[in-house]
Design a protein around this motif. Sequence first.
Motif, PDB file in Angstrom:
ATOM      1  N   ARG A  63      35.061  35.044  48.502  1.00 17.63           N
ATOM      2  CA  ARG A  63      35.593  34.125  49.517  1.00 17.63           C
ATOM      3  C   ARG A  63      37.013  33.674  49.147  1.00 17.63           C
ATOM      4  NH1 ARG A  63      34.185  30.949  53.685  1.00 17.63           N
ATOM      5  NH2 ARG A  63      35.100  28.868  53.855  1.00 17.63           N
ATOM      6  N   THR A  64      37.251  33.489  47.870  1.00 13.52           N
ATOM      7  CA  THR A  64      38.556  33.013  47.416  1.00 13.52           C
ATOM      8  C   THR A  64      39.664  34.022  47.698  1.00 13.52           C
ATOM      9  OG1 THR A  64      37.537  31.669  45.663  1.00 13.52           O
ATOM     10  CG2 THR A  64      39.860  32.247  45.386  1.00 13.52           C
ATOM     11  N   PHE A  65      39.391  35.307  47.457  1.00 17.89           N
ATOM     12  CA  PHE A  65      40.432  36.323  47.625  1.00 17.89           C
ATOM     13  C   PHE A  65      40.521  36.863  49.055  1.00 17.89           C
ATOM     14  CE2 PHE A  65      39.943  36.301  43.005  1.00 17.89           C
ATOM     15  CZ  PHE A  65      41.276  36.267  42.622  1.00 17.89           C
ATOM     16  N   ARG A  66      39.512  36.649  49.876  1.00 16.03           N
ATOM     17  CA  ARG A  66      39.545  36.893  51.327  1.00 16.03           C
ATOM     18  C   ARG A  66      40.270  38.187  51.742  1.00 16.03           C
ATOM     19  NH1 ARG A  66      40.381  31.289  51.200  1.00 16.03           N
ATOM     20  NH2 ARG A  66      38.750  30.094  52.225  1.00 16.03           N
ATOM     21  N   GLY A  67      39.702  39.305  51.424  1.00 17.32           N
ATOM     22  CA  GLY A  67      40.229  40.574  51.900  1.00 17.32           C
ATOM     23  C   GLY A  67      41.384  41.149  51.123  1.00 17.32           C
ATOM     24  N   ARG A  68      41.805  40.472  50.060  1.00 15.48           N
ATOM     25  CA  ARG A  68      42.912  40.992  49.261  1.00 15.48           C
ATOM     26  C   ARG A  68      42.370  41.921  48.175  1.00 15.48           C
ATOM     27  NH1 ARG A  68      45.800  35.241  48.362  1.00 15.48           N
ATOM     28  NH2 ARG A  68      43.675  34.576  48.808  1.00 15.48           N
ATOM     29  N   TRP A  69      41.983  43.135  48.596  1.00 25.47           N
ATOM     30  CA  TRP A  69      41.506  44.126  47.637  1.00 25.47           C
ATOM     31  C   TRP A  69      41.925  45.523  48.073  1.00 25.47           C
ATOM     32  CZ3 TRP A  69      37.628  40.497  49.361  1.00 25.47           C
ATOM     33  CH2 TRP A  69      37.000  40.841  50.556  1.00 25.47           C
ATOM     34  N   ASP A  70      41.920  46.444  47.122  1.00 27.54           N
ATOM     35  CA  ASP A  70      42.393  47.804  47.344  1.00 27.54           C
ATOM     36  C   ASP A  70      41.202  48.703  47.674  1.00 27.54           C
ATOM     37  OD1 ASP A  70      43.245  50.500  46.942  1.00 27.54           O
ATOM     38  OD2 ASP A  70      44.949  49.777  45.781  1.00 27.54           O
ATOM     39  N   LYS A  71      41.087  49.101  48.928  1.00 26.93           N
ATOM     40  CA  LYS A  71      39.940  49.888  49.373  1.00 26.93           C
ATOM     41  C   LYS A  71      39.932  51.293  48.764  1.00 26.93           C
ATOM     42  CE  LYS A  71      39.463  47.408  53.749  1.00 26.93           C
ATOM     43  NZ  LYS A  71      39.508  47.499  55.240  1.00 26.93           N
ATOM     44  N   THR A  72      41.111  51.848  48.535  1.00 26.65           N
ATOM     45  CA  THR A  72      41.182  53.192  47.939  1.00 26.65           C
ATOM     46  C   THR A  72      40.542  53.196  46.556  1.00 26.65           C
ATOM     47  OG1 THR A  72      43.192  53.740  49.156  1.00 26.65           O
ATOM     48  CG2 THR A  72      42.719  55.031  47.177  1.00 26.65           C
ATOM     49  N   ASN A  73      40.920  52.224  45.740  1.00 21.81           N
ATOM     50  CA  ASN A  73      40.333  52.135  44.405  1.00 21.81           C
ATOM     51  C   ASN A  73      38.828  51.880  44.464  1.00 21.81           C
ATOM     52  OD1 ASN A  73      42.159  52.472  42.079  1.00 21.81           O
ATOM     53  ND2 ASN A  73      43.378  50.905  43.090  1.00 21.81           N
ATOM     54  N   LEU A  74      38.407  51.008  45.353  1.00 25.39           N
ATOM     55  CA  LEU A  74      36.985  50.684  45.438  1.00 25.39           C
ATOM     56  C   LEU A  74      36.156  51.895  45.840  1.00 25.39           C
ATOM     57  CD1 LEU A  74      37.172  47.142  47.087  1.00 25.39           C
ATOM     58  CD2 LEU A  74      36.509  47.685  44.735  1.00 25.39           C
ATOM     59  N   ARG A  75      36.686  52.728  46.712  1.00 29.23           N
ATOM     60  CA  ARG A  75      35.953  53.941  47.106  1.00 29.23           C
ATOM     61  C   ARG A  75      35.789  54.899  45.925  1.00 29.23           C
ATOM     62  NH1 ARG A  75      38.623  53.361  52.315  1.00 29.23           N
ATOM     63  NH2 ARG A  75      40.434  54.484  51.519  1.00 29.23           N
ATOM     64  N   ILE A  76      36.706  54.830  44.987  1.00 30.71           N
ATOM     65  CA  ILE A  76      36.639  55.715  43.821  1.00 30.71           C
ATOM     66  C   ILE A  76      35.693  55.166  42.752  1.00 30.71           C
ATOM     67  CG2 ILE A  76      37.983  56.647  41.882  1.00 30.71           C
ATOM     68  CD1 ILE A  76      40.415  56.700  43.784  1.00 30.71           C
ATOM     69  N   ILE A  77      35.851  53.885  42.419  1.00 33.20           N
ATOM     70  CA  ILE A  77      35.165  53.349  41.235  1.00 33.20           C
ATOM     71  C   ILE A  77      33.751  52.836  41.505  1.00 33.20           C
ATOM     72  CG2 ILE A  77      37.297  52.811  40.032  1.00 33.20           C
ATOM     73  CD1 ILE A  77      37.136  49.957  40.950  1.00 33.20           C
ATOM     74  N   LEU A  78      33.469  52.395  42.720  1.00 31.55           N
ATOM     75  CA  LEU A  78      32.162  51.787  42.968  1.00 31.55           C
ATOM     76  C   LEU A  78      30.981  52.764  42.879  1.00 31.55           C
ATOM     77  CD1 LEU A  78      32.771  49.039  45.668  1.00 31.55           C
ATOM     78  CD2 LEU A  78      31.705  48.746  43.419  1.00 31.55           C
ATOM     79  N   PRO A  79      31.051  53.939  43.520  1.00 31.36           N
ATOM     80  CA  PRO A  79      29.908  54.857  43.390  1.00 31.36           C
ATOM     81  C   PRO A  79      29.629  55.247  41.945  1.00 31.36           C
ATOM     82  CG  PRO A  79      31.340  55.533  45.188  1.00 31.36           C
ATOM     83  CD  PRO A  79      32.079  54.471  44.444  1.00 31.36           C
ATOM     84  N   ALA A  80      30.693  55.470  41.183  1.00 27.74           N
ATOM     85  CA  ALA A  80      30.516  55.822  39.773  1.00 27.74           C
ATOM     86  C   ALA A  80      29.899  54.664  38.991  1.00 27.74           C
ATOM     87  CB  ALA A  80      31.864  56.209  39.165  1.00 27.74           C
ATOM     88  N   ALA A  81      30.314  53.439  39.320  1.00 29.52           N
ATOM     89  CA  ALA A  81      29.765  52.269  38.634  1.00 29.52           C
ATOM     90  C   ALA A  81      28.268  52.119  38.887  1.00 29.52           C
ATOM     91  CB  ALA A  81      30.496  51.008  39.067  1.00 29.52           C
ATOM     92  N   MET A  82      27.815  52.441  40.101  1.00 30.20           N
ATOM     93  CA  MET A  82      26.389  52.363  40.403  1.00 30.20           C
ATOM     94  C   MET A  82      25.589  53.352  39.551  1.00 30.20           C
ATOM     95  SD  MET A  82      26.163  49.935  42.559  1.00 30.20           S
ATOM     96  CE  MET A  82      27.681  49.123  42.068  1.00 30.20           C
TER      97      MET A  82
END
Length: 252
Positions: A63-82
């Motif tokens: 809630r604090t950062f409200r959409g200030r994130w990099d979607k490209t990076n998240l698409r790369i790192i999240l599946p691997a993190a799971m």
Amino acid sequence: MIDDPLFYLCAVPAVLLYGIAKGGFGGNIAILSVPLMAMVVSPQQAAGILLPILCAMDLVAIRTFRGRWDKTNLRIILPAAMVGVALGALSFRVLNEEHIRLLIGTIAVLFVLNAWFRRGQSEARPAGVWRGRFWGLLSGFTSFGIHAGGPPINVYMLPQRLEKTLLMGTLAVFFTLVNWAKVPAYVYLGQFSSENLLTSLVLMPLAPIGVRLGFWMLQRSNEQLIYRLCYVFLLLTGGKLLVEGLSGLLGS
């Protein structure tokens, strides 16, 4: 519920440190929280107590950062993190915790030393699929047992030199999903005993305080200082884990 005053003397600053880190100020100081609480209880119990609090902090951070994130990076790192979280759950009963500490500590120290020796020579690195997948997997794995996913994912994220709120917002989303993914496995492994959950509930009010404090500090610090702090805390915590890992292996 734990009623030992010494435990709360360690747990209160540990929770606040984690919250300040999630708010974006000196991210790697969060890795000190489990060792700090482990001075009074076992690392496994400390991790069990912290996870519900971390999940609450994550919601505040999102809630604090409200959409200030990099979607490209998240698409790369999240599946691997799971995948890393799943591997951490499967190996939780058999893996030597000291090996994890030694691995994280070595990676963190070598990364910071390399970055410092090459200072002024390298440009910002773009997001990379295979690098991101490797460090994302390792972060999910090391996050599962001792909530130490920060150093591996920072090895991937820091060289990109993202704007400070974009960096911290991306990490906020990443760890929100990683931490909530750990919940079912923690339930299955018996980490959420009534004693642990009641203790988490007592400490829970500190979650938003720590996150808001970290965000307030982030807004009043320049970007160069934030990155310097990240590297300093990464070196300090990496060195601490390296020493703990070596001491545990040599002493066993």
